[in-house]
Design an enzyme around this catalytic site. Structure first.
Site, PDB file in Angstrom:
ATOM      1  N   CYS A  23      -4.684   4.369   1.160  1.00  0.00           N
ATOM      2  CA  CYS A  23      -5.859   3.903   0.400  1.00  0.00           C
ATOM      3  C   CYS A  23      -7.175   4.303   1.082  1.00  0.00           C
ATOM      4  O   CYS A  23      -7.430   3.909   2.210  1.00  0.00           O
ATOM      5  CB  CYS A  23      -5.724   2.386   0.266  1.00  0.00           C
ATOM      6  N   CYS A  26      -9.536   1.415   1.949  1.00  0.00           N
ATOM      7  CA  CYS A  26      -8.953   0.661   3.069  1.00  0.00           C
ATOM      8  C   CYS A  26      -9.354   1.301   4.397  1.00  0.00           C
ATOM      9  O   CYS A  26      -9.657   0.609   5.367  1.00  0.00           O
ATOM     10  CB  CYS A  26      -7.429   0.615   2.979  1.00  0.00           C
TER      11      CYS A  26
END
Length: 99
Positions: A23, A26
């Site tokens: 991600c 993230c």
């Protein structure tokens, strides 16, 4: 190390970052969380939970997207947000719950 359920029962705020290795947002959160962890040392705890490695935890807290940040205190969810959160906003949220 204590298990997850024990940790989130703490009176000290525990910020849990539900993330995934793949991600992009993230990855952007990582330095923010490290910075906040330093400034909140001794006042709040930050845990990272990889949703791919912990699908039960992700399902239990109905994680729809990553990153999702959940703040626990005494086992209760006090705050929750999905997506990127900057250090200033994150610190101000945590400040409301530290003693």
């Amino acid at each position: 190390m204590a298990n997850f359920k024990e940790i989130i029962k703490s009176e000290q705020p525990v910020l849990v970052d539900f993330f995934a290795e793949w991600c992009g947002p993230c990855k952007k959160m990582k330095p923010v969380l490290e910075n906040v962890a330093r400034t909140m040392e001794g006042k709040a705890r930050i845990l990272k939970v990889d949703v791919d490695k912990n699908p039960k935890a992700a399902a239990q807290y109905k994680i729809q997207g990553v990153p999702t940040l959940i703040l626990f205190q005494a086992g209760q969810i006090k705050w929750r947000q999905s997506g990127y959160v900057d250090a200033k906003q994150l610190s101000s949220v945590l400040e409301k719950f530290v003693n």
